[in-house]
Motif scaffolding. Structure first.
Motif, PDB file in Angstrom:
ATOM      1  N   UNK A 123     -36.882   9.916   2.049  1.00 15.88           N
ATOM      2  CA  UNK A 123     -37.540   9.712   3.340  1.00 15.88           C
ATOM      3  C   UNK A 123     -36.517   9.657   4.459  1.00 15.88           C
ATOM      4  N   UNK A 124     -36.962   9.978   5.664  1.00 15.90           N
ATOM      5  CA  UNK A 124     -36.078   9.915   6.832  1.00 15.90           C
ATOM      6  C   UNK A 124     -35.596   8.490   7.023  1.00 15.90           C
ATOM      7  N   UNK A 156     -27.042  17.583 -13.091  1.00 17.93           N
ATOM      8  CA  UNK A 156     -27.969  18.695 -12.849  1.00 17.93           C
ATOM      9  C   UNK A 156     -27.990  18.941 -11.356  1.00 17.93           C
ATOM     10  N   UNK A 157     -28.760  19.944 -10.911  1.00 16.73           N
ATOM     11  CA  UNK A 157     -28.808  20.247  -9.470  1.00 16.73           C
ATOM     12  C   UNK A 157     -29.804  19.286  -8.818  1.00 16.73           C
ATOM     13  N   UNK A 158     -29.303  18.275  -8.131  1.00 15.52           N
ATOM     14  CA  UNK A 158     -30.193  17.304  -7.481  1.00 15.52           C
ATOM     15  C   UNK A 158     -30.266  17.614  -5.986  1.00 15.52           C
ATOM     16  N   UNK A 159     -31.473  17.593  -5.465  1.00 15.68           N
ATOM     17  CA  UNK A 159     -31.693  17.854  -4.033  1.00 15.68           C
ATOM     18  C   UNK A 159     -32.605  16.751  -3.494  1.00 15.68           C
ATOM     19  N   UNK A 160     -32.198  16.172  -2.373  1.00 15.70           N
ATOM     20  CA  UNK A 160     -32.955  15.080  -1.763  1.00 15.70           C
ATOM     21  C   UNK A 160     -33.807  15.603  -0.613  1.00 15.70           C
ATOM     22  N   UNK A 161     -35.087  15.292  -0.621  1.00 15.73           N
ATOM     23  CA  UNK A 161     -35.980  15.617   0.492  1.00 15.73           C
ATOM     24  C   UNK A 161     -36.178  14.347   1.305  1.00 15.73           C
ATOM     25  N   UNK A 162     -35.845  14.409   2.598  1.00 14.84           N
ATOM     26  CA  UNK A 162     -35.998  13.240   3.474  1.00 14.84           C
ATOM     27  C   UNK A 162     -36.987  13.537   4.600  1.00 14.84           C
ATOM     28  N   UNK A 163     -38.276  13.676   4.269  1.00 12.92           N
ATOM     29  CA  UNK A 163     -39.243  13.917   5.339  1.00 12.92           C
ATOM     30  C   UNK A 163     -39.450  12.669   6.184  1.00 12.92           C
ATOM     31  N   UNK A 164     -39.871  12.870   7.424  1.00  8.40           N
ATOM     32  CA  UNK A 164     -40.295  11.748   8.272  1.00  8.40           C
ATOM     33  C   UNK A 164     -41.818  11.670   8.147  1.00  8.40           C
ATOM     34  N   UNK A 165     -42.554  12.187   9.142  1.00 10.06           N
ATOM     35  CA  UNK A 165     -44.005  12.181   9.033  1.00 10.06           C
ATOM     36  C   UNK A 165     -44.509  13.348   8.191  1.00 10.06           C
ATOM     37  N   UNK A 166     -45.492  13.063   7.337  1.00 10.89           N
ATOM     38  CA  UNK A 166     -46.102  14.139   6.544  1.00 10.89           C
ATOM     39  C   UNK A 166     -47.601  14.133   6.806  1.00 10.89           C
ATOM     40  N   UNK A 167     -48.116  15.256   7.263  1.00  8.21           N
ATOM     41  CA  UNK A 167     -49.550  15.392   7.502  1.00  8.21           C
ATOM     42  C   UNK A 167     -50.205  15.907   6.218  1.00  8.21           C
ATOM     43  N   UNK A 168     -51.201  15.176   5.693  1.00 13.15           N
ATOM     44  CA  UNK A 168     -51.881  15.658   4.485  1.00 13.15           C
ATOM     45  C   UNK A 168     -52.888  16.760   4.820  1.00 13.15           C
ATOM     46  N   UNK A 226     -36.414  16.705   7.683  1.00 13.26           N
ATOM     47  CA  UNK A 226     -37.680  17.403   7.983  1.00 13.26           C
ATOM     48  C   UNK A 226     -37.448  18.821   8.514  1.00 13.26           C
ATOM     49  N   UNK A 227     -36.507  18.952   9.458  1.00 20.43           N
ATOM     50  CA  UNK A 227     -36.297  20.287  10.050  1.00 20.43           C
ATOM     51  C   UNK A 227     -35.813  21.285   8.994  1.00 20.43           C
ATOM     52  N   UNK A 228     -35.027  20.807   8.019  1.00 25.65           N
ATOM     53  CA  UNK A 228     -34.559  21.692   6.944  1.00 25.65           C
ATOM     54  C   UNK A 228     -35.725  22.073   6.022  1.00 25.65           C
TER      55      UNK A 228
END
Ligand code: NAP
Length: 219
Positions: free
Chosen positions: A113-114, A142-154, A212-214
């Motif tokens: 998360x952001x 292993x290949x680890x990638x972190x997703x740091x979203x801020x707001x997520x619209x469902x 988020x922008x990424x």
């Protein structure tokens, strides 16, 4: 491609699951959780396991996967650090350590998360624990990638498991399209998170931590 999904009953996970099921390059999704998604699809397998801290009893089912999308998580509101840490750090690392051993070529994507605190020393409890979790994942083989979203619209009728978020989303629904257009650096959608995860699993990520922008730039 064979995918493992944690958190498939949650808001983020439902969106990721939907995109996986729609993607012709995904052959199988194994959803692992303490409860079932309740969905039926020829590509979907469910593994309901009450104790996610110990997956040893189901280890034989966890080999041969290309990616793991880990969107299991909980709001820290009202939680003691030790309880938040048990869900956020302990469950995540228990699964990740086993998966790294069984699937060393796997791409493992973790939704943090952001505002996550990679220094691990900040004053905000949730950010520190998520930072510890990210750093521990990034050290695994292993290949680890972190997703740091801020707001997520469902989108597509998806709802959060967390009551406070459900209420907040219901109240702000009329603003969603405005927010998405006005703040693409801070707002994304469940659909875009799922598509971005699949893109990273297939083609790799431009860097190990994606804000988020990424995430929105991955199409
Ligand atoms: N929603 C957002 O806008 C947003 C933004 C940034 C980051 N995030 C992060 O994304 C992650 C997922 O968020 P979300 O909105 O999808 O949450 P959610 O709708 O509340 O779903 C949470 C998921 O985690 C599982 N889970 C929670 N506690 C568990 C436990 N003790 N043991 C096993 N499973 C447990 C739930 O499973 P059950 O169905 O069994 O309860 C569910 O699948 C969280 O880490 C959150 O911090 C969310």
């Amino acid at each position: 491609m064979k995918v493992i999904l944690f958190g498939g009953t949650g808001m983020v996970g439902q969106g990721v699951l939907l995109e996986c099921l729609l993607d012709p390059e995904v052959d199988e999704v194994l959803s692992i959780g303490r409860s079932a998604t309740g969905q039926a699809h020829p590509k979907l397998r469910e593994l309901v396991h009450p104790d996610l801290l110990d997956l040893s009893a189901v280890e034989s089912r966890l080999s041969g996967f290309d990616a793991c999308f880990f969107s299991l998580g909980v709001s820290s509101a009202g939680m003691k650090e030790e309880d938040y840490r048990r869900v956020t750090f302990d469950i995540t690392l228990a699964a990740a350590q086993m998966l790294a051993r069984l699937n060393p070529t796997m791409t493992f994507i973790y939704v943090s998360g952001a505002g996550t605190d990679g220094s691990e020393r900040g004053r905000t409890m949730w950010a520190r624990v998520k930072g510890q979790t990210e750093n521990a994942l990034l050290r695994l083989p292993f290949k680890a990638v972190m997703f740091r979203p801020a707001g997520i619209v469902p989108l597509h009728g998806i709802t959060s498991k967390t009551r406070v978020y459900r209420v907040a989303y219901a109240l702000t629904r009329p603003l969603w399209s405005v927010l998405l257009g006005a703040f693409p650096r801070y707002v994304t959608t469940t659909e875009q998170v799922g598509r971005a995860m699949l893109r990273v699993a297939k083609q790799g990520a431009p860097k190990p931590i994606l804000e988020t922008r990424d995430i929105n730039a991955l199409r």
